[in-house]
Design an enzyme around this catalytic site. Structure first.
Site, PDB file in Angstrom:
ATOM      1  N   SER A 224      -4.695 -15.490 -25.178  1.00  0.00           N
ATOM      2  CA  SER A 224      -3.788 -14.538 -24.368  1.00  0.00           C
ATOM      3  C   SER A 224      -4.551 -13.611 -23.970  1.00  0.00           C
ATOM      4  O   SER A 224      -3.860 -12.476 -23.735  1.00  0.00           O
ATOM      5  CB  SER A 224      -2.486 -15.360 -25.412  1.00  0.00           C
ATOM      6  OG  SER A 224      -1.575 -15.912 -25.095  1.00  0.00           O
ATOM      7  N   THR A 285      -1.557  -9.949 -25.578  1.00  0.00           N
ATOM      8  CA  THR A 285      -0.970  -9.382 -24.255  1.00  0.00           C
ATOM      9  C   THR A 285       0.030  -8.841 -24.254  1.00  0.00           C
ATOM     10  O   THR A 285       0.182  -8.042 -23.200  1.00  0.00           O
ATOM     11  CB  THR A 285       0.373 -10.496 -24.244  1.00  0.00           C
ATOM     12  OG1 THR A 285       0.296 -12.322 -24.273  1.00  0.00           O
ATOM     13  CG2 THR A 285       1.368 -10.461 -23.060  1.00  0.00           C
ATOM     14  N   HIS A 489      -1.525 -18.367 -19.470  1.00  0.00           N
ATOM     15  CA  HIS A 489      -1.733 -19.612 -19.273  1.00  0.00           C
ATOM     16  C   HIS A 489      -1.071 -21.007 -19.554  1.00  0.00           C
ATOM     17  O   HIS A 489       0.444 -20.496 -19.990  1.00  0.00           O
ATOM     18  CB  HIS A 489      -3.107 -19.888 -21.033  1.00  0.00           C
ATOM     19  CG  HIS A 489      -2.790 -19.621 -22.251  1.00  0.00           C
ATOM     20  ND1 HIS A 489      -1.678 -20.467 -22.362  1.00  0.00           N
ATOM     21  CD2 HIS A 489      -2.034 -18.496 -22.766  1.00  0.00           C
ATOM     22  CE1 HIS A 489      -1.478 -20.020 -23.573  1.00  0.00           C
ATOM     23  NE2 HIS A 489      -1.324 -18.348 -23.599  1.00  0.00           N
TER      24      HIS A 489
HETATM   25 ZN   LIG Z   1      -1.633 -19.435 -27.277  1.00  0.00          ZN
END
Ligand SMILES: [Zn+2]
Ligand SMILES: *[C@@H]1O[C@H](CO)[C@@H](O)[C@H](O)[C@H]1NC(C)=O
Ligand SMILES: *[C@@H]1O[C@H](CO)[C@@H](O)[C@H](O)[C@H]1NC(C)=O
Ligand SMILES: *[C@@H]1O[C@H](CO)[C@@H](O)[C@H](O)[C@H]1NC(C)=O
Ligand SMILES: *[C@@H]1O[C@H](CO)[C@@H](O)[C@H](O)[C@H]1NC(C)=O
Length: 671
Positions: A224, A285, A489
């Site tokens: 991430s 993120t 993802h």
């Molecule tokens: Zn993950």
């Protein structure tokens, strides 16, 4: 001459032997000369970046060269295609940086790791900081070293212009979210009659759907950190890295940086910006919006970077977030996890923020002030624990003040996001805003193989998107706001039938328990949309009416530890595997009536991992049509940049956001 021939032979041998496999000397650098950003990099015109070059001299191992003495007299030039190349210092009008030297060690393969035998590499390097290419076009950077070796990096500065087409951008990231998960969530939350859904997800109603490839720069499975950084900066990176190309030096903050969308927006337009997450605010993120590090785990420093920017290596300045909502109080209250032990509630307050630590105070926030909201320690409790099993909340020690008592007055993604939109709308004014809102626990609960909790949070994301659309409409800016929903993802998740949980529990051995799984015609219809006798959840339309039907979805992931499976929702958050003698084993307390499924991962993994799949992109609003088709994760950044006018003056050719035509691989070696 002898040296030159043996270099070529050695390099060629090394490449076929180990390069780009389990371990890499430096992923972006298969030869002994490294240019970072490497070959195939794209740039936004006017985007600041650092350029690092390294010359490697392996001391031992399969690539041993030049007695481990790196060339210190290397040269670097850059030229636009068709123009005479110039030395970097001349081209960018910067001073020659000092030569840096270090060494590092790496394992060439698993045998070397078993034998604890690292190959050692000596390095000579220079870094040119905060340089910029303003003219669109193709460029070539050439590093010359070892008396005749060259490494060439072909760069493209895309033709993106500064015409602003959207006032605001709201970017939702369902962390780890795939099309398969969306399909499963729809089945749980929406009723179907004779194969036709009677209502749809908000996502299903977006006008434009695209598909992005999530690969990292040097591995095909991403994490991430680098995937978020690709979305926010237009530059691919290495696992665990954000806003930098990973170099081989020890310092996790000195790697060559690239400017992120937040830095660009702040610098160019002075727009407001915010991040909302159900993870910790220090998680990848949200922090990838502002972070420049190779090491996503440096949580304390990353919160400092979010507020204060990069303080110790030359870089551009920017405003702190206008809105910053999520979990992760441990990096805020004074203590060992906060940067230098400081109290970051204090630090944000000193910088003019109103600070709220619970849902009640979130709701009454002054919409004209910058706002920090930290609602608990760690990841925020998921939608299912807040709505279906609220008793669980009392068992967590996660209050935002000190992390000792349960945090009970918790907002969800929807409350945080809608409040964020209000504040950003006020603070951005004519300059507009950029908001990133992350449903983090789709990913976190997929890792834990807690599919119900993952899908609950996916439905919460969908509900949040719907509420955000309503809020933007109420504020009169829906038509001027680009809304994009995507993922960073995926996980290899899917549903392959139903499970008769009663029959399964009654069977005595593992092989007969598997007879409870109904495939094809035996999969029947969703039982989640019919109310369970005596249970009423009061969670509104678009969420399941029954989380504990007898016939559940039979779901799984491709990558997992040893695990027990009974397909029944876990009343407490699931722990699929536990540490034992020589690695992780199926947790005997999990899925008590289930059967054993042996793992597909190394035994040191206690959870599932990410997978290869492309992920969907949903778009609506100005520039929505840019988002159709199949493209790379970095293209999302260039599409945002085009829509938000982050390029250079002039008329664009309109092609700037098309995915690049696949090019033949350029030769890296010219002898
Ligand atoms: Zn993950
Ligand atoms: C390289 O040298 C180092 C230091 O002497 C040693 O520890 C290491 O095992 C050597 N590696 C190989 C592959 O020979
Ligand atoms: C640079 O700053 C980071 C915090 O952003 C800090 O953790 C790191 O130690 C600093 N590095 C140096 C060399 O001062
Ligand atoms: C919520 O926060 C406010 C101030 O930040 C505080 O006064 C109040 O007691 C908190 N409420 C709960 C339920 O913790
Ligand atoms: C299967 O999983 C069980 C429980 O974790 C473990 O005891 C057993 O060794 C595993 N078998 C194989 C072949 O890995």
């Amino acid at each position: 001459m002898v040296a030159k021939i043996s270099t070529a032979a050695l390099l060629a041998g090394a490449i076929t032997a180990v390069s780009a496999q389990t371990y890499q000397r430096l992923g972006t650098c298969p030869t002994l000369g490294c240019v970072l950003p490497p070959d195939q990099s794209d740039f936004l015109p006017g985007q600041f970046f650092d350029l690092r070059v390294e010359v490697h001299a392996p001391v031992n191992g399969s690539e041993a060269f030049n007695n481990g003495v790196p060339d210190e007299k290397f040269t670097v030039t850059i030229g636009k295609t068709g123009e005479e190349p110039k030395p970097i210092t001349e081209f960018f009008e910067v001073d020659e940086p000092e030569l840096e030297k270090w060494d590092f060690g790496w394992y060439e393969d698993l045998y070397a790791e078993d034998a604890k035998q690292k190959s050692v590499v000596n390095v000579a390097s220079k870094i040119y900081r905060r340089i910029v290419l303003k003219e669109p076009g193709d460029y070539q950077v050439t590093l010359k070293y070892y008396d005749g070796e060259t490494t060439v990096a072909n760069w493209v500065v895309r033709d993106v212009r500064n015409k602003k087409k959207a006032k605001n951008i709201v970017f939702f990231i369902g962390d780890g979210m795939t099309t398969n998960m969306i399909t499963a969530a729809r089945l749980l939350g929406h009723e179907s009659i004779n194969g036709k859904f009677q209502s749809l997800l908000q996502l299903d109603q977006f006008p434009v759907l695209g598909h992005q490839m999530t690969h990292s720069i040097d591995s095909f499975i991403t994490d991430s950190a680098n995937s978020a950084a690709a979305l926010y900066s237009g530059h691919k990176g290495t696992v665990n890295a954000m806003g930098v190309y990973v170099d081989s030096s020890k310092d996790a903050f000195d790697d060559p940086k690239v400017e992120t969308i937040i830095e660009l927006i702040s610098r160019i337009w002075g727009s407001a910006w915010g991040a909302v997450t159900t993870a910790t605010l220090a998680d990848a993120t949200p922090t990838a919006l502002t972070a420049h590090t190779r090491s996503r785990g440096l949580y304390g420093p990353l919160i400092d970077q979010a507020l204060n920017g990069m303080t110790n290596y030359t870089w551009t300045e920017r405003e702190g977030p206008d809105v910053y909502f999520g979990g992760g109080a441990e990096q805020f209250y004074a203590g060992s996890a906060s940067y230098q032990g400081k109290d970051y509630y204090e630090e944000f307050a000193k910088a003019g923020y109103s600070v709220s630590l619970n849902k009640t105070s979130l709701e009454s926030l002054d919409v004209n002030k910058k706002a920090l909201g930290v609602f608990c320690k760690g990841t925020m409790p998921v939608w299912i624990d807040r709505n279906i099993y609220p008793e669980n909340l009392k068992t967590f020690k996660n209050d935002p003040v000190a992390g000792k008592e349960p945090a009970l007055d918790l907002p969800g993604l929807k409350e945080m996001t809608v409040k964020a939109v209000e504040i950003l709308h006020n603070r951005g004014g004519d300059k507009g805003f950029f908001l990133m809102s992350e449903a983090a626990s789709i990913d976190k609960q997929m890792h834990a193989m807690d599919y119900d909790r993952a899908l609950g949070d996916l439905l919460e994301l969908d509900d949040t998107v719907a509420a955000t659309i309503d809020k933007l409409e109420e504020l009169g800016v829906l038509d001027e706001t680009l809304i994009v929903v995507s993922a960073d993802h995926g996980h290899g998740f899917d549903v392959y039938g139903n499970a008769d949980t009663k029959y399964l529990a009654d069977q005595k051995d593992d092989r007969s328990k598997r007879g409870a799984i109904g495939t094809y015609a035996k999969s029947g219809l969703s039982q989640y949309t019919s109310p369970a006798p005596g249970i009423s959840y009061n969670t509104g339309a678009n969420f399941p009416l029954n989380w504990t039907p007898r016939f559940t979805i039979a779901a799984g992931v491709v990558a997992h530890p040893d695990v027990r499976e009974d397909y029944v929702i876990s009343p407490t958050p699931r722990t699929p595997a536990v540490d034992g003698d020589g690695g992780n084993y199926a947790n005997p307390k999990d899925s008590p009536n289930g059967f054993l499924v042996n793992g597909t991962l190394p035994v040191d993994e206690a959870q599932g991992v990410h997978s290869l799949t492309d992920v969907p992109v949903f778009a609506m609003g100005p520039c929505q049509n840019l988002f159709g088709g199949v493209y790379n994760n970095v293209d999302i950044f260039y599409k945002f940049a085009q829509c938000f006018g982050l390029g250079v003056p002039g008329e664009g050719n309109g092609d700037e956001c098309k995915a690049k035509k696949p090019k033949r691989r350029s030769l890296r070696h010219h002898n």
